[in-house]
Write an enzyme that holds these catalytic residues in place. Structure first.
Site, PDB file in Angstrom:
ATOM      1  N   GLN A  10      -6.633  -0.762   3.833  1.00 46.69           N
ATOM      2  CA  GLN A  10      -5.762  -0.452   4.968  1.00 46.69           C
ATOM      3  C   GLN A  10      -6.293   0.742   5.755  1.00 46.69           C
ATOM      4  O   GLN A  10      -6.648   1.771   5.185  1.00 46.69           O
ATOM      5  CB  GLN A  10      -4.345  -0.123   4.504  1.00 46.69           C
ATOM      6  CG  GLN A  10      -3.403  -0.042   5.699  1.00 46.69           C
ATOM      7  CD  GLN A  10      -2.002   0.382   5.330  1.00 46.69           C
ATOM      8  OE1 GLN A  10      -1.791   1.511   4.892  1.00 46.69           O
ATOM      9  NE2 GLN A  10      -1.041  -0.494   5.540  1.00 46.69           N
ATOM     10  N   ASP A  31      12.868  -2.790  -0.507  1.00 46.57           N
ATOM     11  CA  ASP A  31      13.953  -2.748  -1.498  1.00 46.57           C
ATOM     12  C   ASP A  31      13.948  -3.907  -2.489  1.00 46.57           C
ATOM     13  O   ASP A  31      15.006  -4.246  -3.022  1.00 46.57           O
ATOM     14  CB  ASP A  31      15.320  -2.713  -0.803  1.00 46.57           C
ATOM     15  CG  ASP A  31      15.464  -1.546   0.156  1.00 46.57           C
ATOM     16  OD1 ASP A  31      14.629  -0.631   0.083  1.00 46.57           O
ATOM     17  OD2 ASP A  31      16.382  -1.562   0.979  1.00 46.57           O
ATOM     18  N   CYS A  87       3.787   3.070   9.117  1.00 47.30           N
ATOM     19  CA  CYS A  87       4.018   4.359   8.473  1.00 47.30           C
ATOM     20  C   CYS A  87       4.816   5.295   9.373  1.00 47.30           C
ATOM     21  O   CYS A  87       4.411   5.564  10.506  1.00 47.30           O
ATOM     22  CB  CYS A  87       2.692   5.010   8.125  1.00 47.30           C
ATOM     23  SG  CYS A  87       2.914   6.572   7.266  1.00 47.30           S
ATOM     24  N   GLY A 144       6.880  -2.268  -3.271  1.00 43.16           N
ATOM     25  CA  GLY A 144       6.371  -0.897  -3.254  1.00 43.16           C
ATOM     26  C   GLY A 144       6.971  -0.079  -4.372  1.00 43.16           C
ATOM     27  O   GLY A 144       6.513  -0.119  -5.513  1.00 43.16           O
ATOM     28  N   ARG A 145       8.056   0.635  -4.043  1.00 42.46           N
ATOM     29  CA  ARG A 145       8.614   1.560  -5.028  1.00 42.46           C
ATOM     30  C   ARG A 145       9.063   0.878  -6.308  1.00 42.46           C
ATOM     31  O   ARG A 145       9.051   1.491  -7.375  1.00 42.46           O
ATOM     32  CB  ARG A 145       9.765   2.340  -4.375  1.00 42.46           C
ATOM     33  CG  ARG A 145       9.259   3.339  -3.319  1.00 42.46           C
ATOM     34  CD  ARG A 145      10.355   3.772  -2.381  1.00 42.46           C
ATOM     35  NE  ARG A 145      10.888   2.648  -1.637  1.00 42.46           N
ATOM     36  CZ  ARG A 145      11.967   2.690  -0.865  1.00 42.46           C
ATOM     37  NH1 ARG A 145      12.627   3.821  -0.745  1.00 42.46           N
ATOM     38  NH2 ARG A 145      12.378   1.620  -0.213  1.00 42.46           N
ATOM     39  N   ALA A 148       0.277   5.414  -0.099  1.00 35.70           N
ATOM     40  CA  ALA A 148      -0.625   6.559  -0.192  1.00 35.70           C
ATOM     41  C   ALA A 148      -0.160   7.453  -1.335  1.00 35.70           C
ATOM     42  O   ALA A 148       1.022   7.746  -1.468  1.00 35.70           O
ATOM     43  CB  ALA A 148      -0.620   7.321   1.129  1.00 35.70           C
ATOM     44  N   ASN A 197       9.101  -7.244   3.084  1.00 28.06           N
ATOM     45  CA  ASN A 197       8.999  -6.000   2.313  1.00 28.06           C
ATOM     46  C   ASN A 197      10.249  -5.143   2.503  1.00 28.06           C
ATOM     47  O   ASN A 197      10.829  -5.111   3.584  1.00 28.06           O
ATOM     48  CB  ASN A 197       7.737  -5.237   2.774  1.00 28.06           C
ATOM     49  CG  ASN A 197       7.647  -3.818   2.218  1.00 28.06           C
ATOM     50  OD1 ASN A 197       7.522  -2.867   2.979  1.00 28.06           O
ATOM     51  ND2 ASN A 197       7.702  -3.670   0.918  1.00 28.06           N
ATOM     52  N   PRO A 213       0.853  -1.196   0.000  1.00 31.92           N
ATOM     53  CA  PRO A 213       0.000   0.000   0.000  1.00 31.92           C
ATOM     54  C   PRO A 213       0.886   1.242   0.000  1.00 31.92           C
ATOM     55  O   PRO A 213       1.832   1.320   0.787  1.00 31.92           O
ATOM     56  CB  PRO A 213      -0.781  -0.122   1.319  1.00 31.92           C
ATOM     57  CG  PRO A 213       0.011  -1.051   2.183  1.00 31.92           C
ATOM     58  CD  PRO A 213       0.810  -1.932   1.276  1.00 31.92           C
TER      59      PRO A 213
HETATM   60  C1  LIG Z   1       4.938   7.168  -1.457  1.00 29.26           C
HETATM   61  C2  LIG Z   1       4.788   6.089  -0.421  1.00 29.26           C
HETATM   62  C3  LIG Z   1       3.589   5.958   0.255  1.00 29.26           C
HETATM   63  C4  LIG Z   1       3.439   4.955   1.218  1.00 29.26           C
HETATM   64  N1  LIG Z   1       2.226   4.814   1.839  1.00 29.26           N
HETATM   65  C5  LIG Z   1       2.017   3.767   2.682  1.00 29.26           C
HETATM   66  C6  LIG Z   1       0.710   3.499   3.211  1.00 29.26           C
HETATM   67  O1  LIG Z   1      -0.270   4.179   2.922  1.00 29.26           O
HETATM   68  N2  LIG Z   1       0.608   2.444   4.060  1.00 29.26           N
HETATM   69  C7  LIG Z   1       1.668   1.637   4.408  1.00 29.26           C
HETATM   70  O2  LIG Z   1       1.506   0.692   5.163  1.00 29.26           O
HETATM   71  N3  LIG Z   1       2.893   1.869   3.897  1.00 29.26           N
HETATM   72  C8  LIG Z   1       3.083   2.892   3.037  1.00 29.26           C
HETATM   73  N4  LIG Z   1       4.327   3.069   2.454  1.00 29.26           N
HETATM   74  C9  LIG Z   1       5.392   2.090   2.730  1.00 29.26           C
HETATM   75  C10 LIG Z   1       5.377   0.973   1.691  1.00 29.26           C
HETATM   76  O3  LIG Z   1       4.193   0.201   1.793  1.00 29.26           O
HETATM   77  C11 LIG Z   1       6.591   0.031   1.846  1.00 29.26           C
HETATM   78  O4  LIG Z   1       6.553  -0.531   3.132  1.00 29.26           O
HETATM   79  C12 LIG Z   1       7.915   0.762   1.672  1.00 29.26           C
HETATM   80  O5  LIG Z   1       7.889   1.614   0.542  1.00 29.26           O
HETATM   81  C13 LIG Z   1       9.086  -0.225   1.534  1.00 29.26           C
HETATM   82  O6  LIG Z   1       8.907  -1.067   0.413  1.00 29.26           O
HETATM   83  P1  LIG Z   1       9.697  -0.821  -0.993  1.00 29.26           P
HETATM   84  O7  LIG Z   1      11.159  -0.758  -0.680  1.00 29.26           O
HETATM   85  O8  LIG Z   1       9.319  -1.994  -1.852  1.00 29.26           O
HETATM   86  O9  LIG Z   1       9.208   0.493  -1.539  1.00 29.26           O
HETATM   87  C14 LIG Z   1       4.507   4.078   1.514  1.00 29.26           C
HETATM   88  C15 LIG Z   1       5.710   4.219   0.822  1.00 29.26           C
HETATM   89  C16 LIG Z   1       5.869   5.187  -0.149  1.00 29.26           C
HETATM   90  C17 LIG Z   1       7.174   5.293  -0.898  1.00 29.26           C
END
Ligand SMILES: Cc1cc2nc3c(=O)[nH]c(=O)nc-3n(C[C@H](O)[C@H](O)[C@H](O)COP(=O)(O)O)c2cc1C
Length: 328
Positions: free
Chosen positions: A70, A202, A100, A224-225, A18, A200, A16
């Site tokens: 969520q 990177d 978060c 995520g990213r 936002a 989760n 997720p």
């Molecule tokens: C722009 C942005 C918004 C995010 N919003 C949420 C959110 O609404 N809820 C949540 O649990 N995590 C949120 N996260 C965290 C991501 O779900 C994830 O845990 C985090 O980016 C690490 O994973 P990644 O390295 O694959 O990006 C957000 C991350 C980013 C970059």
């Protein structure tokens, strides 16, 4: 991976995010093989649900099963009421955000700030699990800061409360997004509980996905990213996990169809004015993975109409040197 009654077809799920994982983006990721997607975090304060932003976040119609929503908050009863209201709107899984690090969320002692207060974590989870008949899942970080990595204790509390799956971002709250994700802590958490654990942090390539699975022994991976501007990453991950060689970069025609289709959906979902603004960031992410896209990106984030965004995108793909995807 099984979450309550739902068999999650692929172990690769969308994180997720936002402002990113809205209904059009979730739908696109599903089409490319994401096993599950979760709505953007919504406040548990249902009094705020009348805003356009909350209404869109709770617009669940486009989501495929299971519809996971969520919520974030710090008061057990408010979260329980919000969970019930989400189920009334069609949610099939309630995910609670305790991951978060955003100041706005933490100041209200929600998100990852909750990890500091294990008693409150238990009260929240007990209240939400008792409030709804659907599975409740939890998203956490590995702890509050490197001296307080209580992720394992939180995971046990979650399991005792009846939470049915746990996603762990391999960083502490204090680490925000710095450093690299600590997969060994996720492995310890996985070891400590019997419920599915989703790792989760990177994960951006097929090779990395297999490495993280090996290091953590997790049941699933959350991306995520790595999916921003690259919703097809899920097809690459599934294919590689099945023992195939890496997928070739997308053909120009497919890429063009993805981007124009995504633009159309954003313009439709948000209406033209907001849709054009939201599309700018997605177009910027797409451009990061496209060759010769500098000039196109510069122009397309500056126009104000849906027609112009579409026209510039079409023009970019009509160029002989445009629309070529870099390998992941
Ligand atoms: C722009 C942005 C918004 C995010 N919003 C949420 C959110 O609404 N809820 C949540 O649990 N995590 C949120 N996260 C965290 C991501 O779900 C994830 O845990 C985090 O980016 C690490 O994973 P990644 O390295 O694959 O990006 C957000 C991350 C980013 C970059």
């Amino acid at each position: 991976m099984q979450i309550g009654p739902y068999e999650i077809a692929s172990p690769f799920v969308l994180a997720p995010m936002a402002g990113v994982t809205d209904a059009p983006f979730r739908q696109l990721c599903r089409r490319y093989g994401a096993g599950m997607t979760t709505s953007e975090m919504t406040t548990a304060d249902t009094r705020l649900w009348q805003t356009a932003k909350s209404r869109r976040r709770l617009d669940l119609d486009l989501d495929a099963e299971p519809v996971a929503v969520q919520i974030a908050g710090a008061e057990p009863e408010a979260l329980a009421a919000a969970a019930r209201a989400c189920v009334d709107r069609g949610a099939q899984i309630i995910d609670i955000n305790m991951g978060c690090p955003a100041k706005k969320v933490c100041r209200k002692l929600a998100g990852s700030a909750l990890l500091k207060n294990e008693r409150l974590v238990a009260d929240i989870l007990d209240a939400v699990v008792a409030a709804v008949a659907v599975p409740v899942t939890l998203k956490i970080r590995t702890g509050w800061d490197p001296e307080h990595r209580n992720g394992t204790r939180i995971a046990r509390i979650a399991e005792e409360s009846g939470v049915q799956a746990l996603a762990v971002h391999g960083r502490t709250r204090a680490c925000r997004y710095k450093g690299s994700a600590e997969y060994e802590t996720i492995a310890q958490i996985k070891d400590a509980v019997g419920i599915p654990v989703i790792a989760n942090g990177d994960i951006t390539t097929p090779e990395k996905s297999l490495e993280v699975l090996r290091l953590t022994n997790a049941d699933g991976l959350m991306i995520g990213r790595g999916a921003q501007g690259r919703p097809w990453i899920f097809a690459d991950l599934v294919n590689y996990a099945n023992g195939n060689t890496r997928n070739a970069p997308l053909e120009k025609d497919e890429l063009r169809a993805i981007m124009l289709g995504h633009l159309e959906e954003m313009h439709r979902f948000y209406g033209e004015s907001t849709g054009v603004r939201v599309a700018r960031k997605h177009l910027t992410w797409y451009c990061k993975h496209l060759v010769n896209a500098g000039e196109f990106r510069y122009q397309v984030v500056r126009v104000d109409s849906a027609t112009e965004q579409r026209r510039l995108t079409e023009e970019y793909f009509d160029r002989s040197d445009g629309g070529i995807s870099e390998a992941a």
